[in-house]
Design an enzyme around this catalytic site. Structure first.
Site, short mmCIF file in Angstrom:
data_model
loop_
_atom_site.label_atom_id
_atom_site.label_comp_id
_atom_site.label_asym_id
_atom_site.label_seq_id
_atom_site.Cartn_x
_atom_site.Cartn_y
_atom_site.Cartn_z
N GLY A 133 -52.71 20.28 8.43
CA GLY A 133 -52.87 20.87 9.77
C GLY A 133 -51.59 20.92 10.56
N ASP A 134 -50.69 19.96 10.32
CA ASP A 134 -49.46 19.90 11.12
C ASP A 134 -48.29 20.59 10.41
OD1 ASP A 134 -49.29 18.08 9.06
OD2 ASP A 134 -48.45 16.45 10.27
N GLU A 135 -48.61 21.48 9.46
CA GLU A 135 -47.56 22.27 8.81
C GLU A 135 -47.92 23.75 8.97
OE1 GLU A 135 -47.44 20.68 4.82
OE2 GLU A 135 -47.20 18.65 5.59
N ASN A 193 -55.03 17.86 0.38
CA ASN A 193 -54.24 17.85 -0.84
C ASN A 193 -54.37 16.52 -1.60
OD1 ASN A 193 -52.66 19.35 -2.63
ND2 ASN A 193 -50.75 18.41 -1.87
N ARG A 194 -55.41 15.75 -1.29
CA ARG A 194 -55.76 14.54 -2.05
C ARG A 194 -57.24 14.53 -2.36
NH1 ARG A 194 -51.32 14.87 -1.11
NH2 ARG A 194 -49.76 13.36 -0.48
N HIS A 233 -46.11 24.48 2.31
CA HIS A 233 -46.07 23.24 3.09
C HIS A 233 -44.76 23.17 3.88
CE1 HIS A 233 -49.46 20.98 1.08
NE2 HIS A 233 -49.30 22.00 0.27
N TYR A 293 -42.42 12.12 -5.87
CA TYR A 293 -43.30 10.98 -5.62
C TYR A 293 -44.69 11.36 -6.10
CZ TYR A 293 -44.54 13.61 -1.42
OH TYR A 293 -44.93 14.59 -0.56
N GLU A 315 -42.33 23.72 -0.40
CA GLU A 315 -41.93 23.12 0.87
C GLU A 315 -40.90 24.06 1.47
OE1 GLU A 315 -43.36 20.44 1.86
OE2 GLU A 315 -44.18 19.51 0.05
#
Ligand SMILES: *[C@@H]1O[C@H](CO)[C@@H](O)[C@H](O)[C@H]1NC(C)=O
Ligand SMILES: *[C@@H]1O[C@H](CO)[C@@H](O)[C@H](O)[C@H]1NC(C)=O
Ligand SMILES: *[C@@H]1O[C@H](CO)[C@@H](O)[C@H](O)[C@H]1NC(C)=O
Ligand SMILES: *[C@@H]1O[C@H](CO)[C@@H](O)[C@H](O)[C@H]1NC(C)=O
Ligand SMILES: [Zn+2]
Length: 500
Positions: A133-135, A193-194, A233, A293, A315
């Site tokens: 939401g914050d991207e 995304n999880r 993202h 990661y 990204e």
């Protein structure tokens, strides 16, 4: 096990959202595994510069984002922009919804094609923005992409190529609720995304717990056969490719079977970008997800494993929520990358169709490459397949289908796409049993029987000759049926297709 415990504790914590937190990093935001207690909800990022040392209070953070959001489309404005686009560009687009968010906001998709909504033997690509939401940069860029394609169709070669040869599906916002609250997760505070089924851990296997946004994506992939895709993202500048996770949760390069092809795709994006490939942190501007990661339950790996869809996690901006005045520049930086990535479905790799040798019917067979442990399926209606591969290499392509003999062929793939069609023979192949049903040989056979009645014993040589002629005619007819099916679409400058 550890992950399940973590998940539960996260869920618990989310109910007691504390006032202090770090910025989550883009793709993930690993939770440090020895963290305990309720005091500090730290989304501890392993990517150095993304992890902002300074702590903001929740209120301050949201206030800042609310100010920045003024230059971005609200959810209502986004819906309006999508519908306006569709009105303006109705001949090459359609708009549909794949479901609703937790709070009931429709998840609108724009499909761009010269035959939107129609099944064609063409590859499909999807772009998904605003998973977090914050991207919000992705949702803005995707509307700009749609409009650019509309404005440049029949004028710019890439726009024309994409519209004519690809079905491009654009979902600008998967997480409108998270956007509205300026938070990463959805309205239930779940990181989408999880939330997908994972290949190593079973934490998301419970269907009842799955979020409506996740379910919408999963059923979307059952309806549409995507060849490749990308999610947009923010928080870094890198093209990320599978695998995203490792079996032991440790951080190292974990290659998927199509590693080479994924590096090719990610590099295509990075090299077409203004400066992604100049990254100091990521050589070439690309990274294996698990090396950066590891994450679990991500959308990218799930797409590849369960749908044969080659997905990248892009990204596209170091700053997750840049000042809206930077959007035109970010669009310019990413425009050629986005176009080239979609166009690669047509310009590179192999494609073709698969038919049965008996009546030329299309077969939704599997295509694999010797030495690469992954398969993709041909489409159900046209039996067309589209497979990305690294150019400039030799491959052995195998087509297989239950009930048919597999066939394979070696190809040398150049810089351009190759077409390889397959005609598969049925395994049980009692040819005479199969003859009567469709190619209208039955009428011949009836006539044969009448001839037998007319011509008793002594004329048997004539009878045999007549039967042979009839069988030969039958054979010719079948060939024509197959050859008619094998009329491939011709693309500019493409070599003649190979039929195996
Ligand atoms: C817990 O985290 C600290 C730093 O945050 C680290 O030094 C320590 O090794 C970690 N312990 C375990 C068991 O992972
Ligand atoms: C965004 O940039 C514009 C001009 O570049 C500036 O006027 C505005 O204050 C900025 N907004 C925020 C929230 O920083
Ligand atoms: C890419 O360009 C932007 C804007 O010019 C700059 O802020 C950023 O640091 C550059 N990144 C790299 C990796 O060169
Ligand atoms: C191929 O991949 C599957 C999982 O997708 C795995 O079960 C199998 O062992 C692999 N085969 C080889 C030869 O690596
Ligand atoms: Zn993200």
């Amino acid at each position: 096990m550890k992950l399940i415990v973590l998940n539960l504790s996260l869920l618990f914590l989310s109910l007691h959202l504390s006032s202090v937190f770090h910025f989550a990093i883009a793709k993930g935001g690993l939770i440090s595994s020895n963290f305990s207690g309720l005091g500090d909800i730290s989304y501890v990022g392993s990517a150095r510069h993304l992890f902002e040392e300074k702590k903001f209070s929740m209120q301050e953070h949201i206030k800042r984002l609310n100010k920045l959001a003024e230059g971005y489309m609200s959810n209502a404005e986004l819906e309006k922009a999508i519908k306006e686009f569709n009105r303006r560009c109705s001949s090459i687009s359609r708009v549909y919804s794949i479901g609703e968010s937790v709070l009931g906001v429709p998840l609108w998709v724009i499909e761009i094609s010269d035959k939107p909504g129609k099944e064609e033997p063409e590859p499909a690509f999807k772009f998904i923005g605003n998973v977090h939401g914050d991207e919000p940069v992705g949702r803005e860029l995707l509307l700009l992409l749609a409009n650019w394609l509309c404005d440049n169709y029949m004028q710019h070669p890439l726009a024309t190529l994409i519209v004519n040869n690809v079905h491009l599906h654009i979902l600008p916002s998967l997480n409108p609720d998270g956007f509205q609250s300026r938070l990463r997760g959805n309205a239930k505070n779940v990181d989408l995304n999880r939330d997908f089924p994972d290949q190593f851990f079973h934490m998301n296997d419970d269907l009842g717990m799955r979020q409506p946004e996740t379910k919408a994506i999963m059923s979307w992939l059952e309806k549409i056969h995507f060849t490749a895709s990308a999610t947009l993202h923010g928080g870094a500048l890198v093209a990320n490719y599978p695998w995203d996770g490792t079996t032991d949760e440790k951080k190292y390069y974990y290659a998927c079977p199509d590693d080479k092809t994924f590096r090719f795709m990610a590099s295509l994006y990075s090299n077409s970008h203004h400066n992604m490939s100049l990254s100091k942190e990521f050589p070439g501007g690309i990274t294996n997800g698990a090396k950066w990661y590891p994450i679990y339950g991500g959308m990218q790996d799930w797409n590849y494993i369960y749908a044969g869809c080659f997905e990248l996690t892009l990204e596209i901006s170091d700053d997750k929520w840049p000042n809206a005045s930077e959007i035109p520049v970010l669009w310019e930086f990413n425009r050629m990358s986005m176009l080239n990535l979609v166009a690669s479905l047509v310009k590179t790799g192999i494609q073709g169709r698969i038919f049965s040798s008996d009546y030329g019917s299309p077969l939704a067979a599997s295509i694999s490459i010797k030495g690469i442990n992954s398969t993709i399926k041909a489409g159900k209606v046209f039996a067309d397949y589209h497979r990305l591969l690294t150019p400039g290499e030799k491959y052995e392509v195998v087509a297989s289908m239950p009930g048919y003999k597999s066939k394979s062929t070696r190809i040398m793939l150049g810089e351009e796409a190759s077409t390889v069609d397959f005609i598969l023979d049925p395994v049980v192949a009692a040819r005479d049993d199969l003859l009567p049903s469709r190619c209208d040989c039955s009428s011949f056979e009836k006539r044969e029987q009448k001839l037998i009645e007319l011509l008793p014993g002594q004329h048997s040589e004539i009878l045999i000759i007549v039967i042979l002629i009839l069988l030969f005619l039958c054979f010719l007819m079948k060939r024509r049926v197959i050859l008619n099916y094998l009329r491939p679409k011709q693309m500019a400058g493409q070599k003649r297709p190979l039929v195996v």
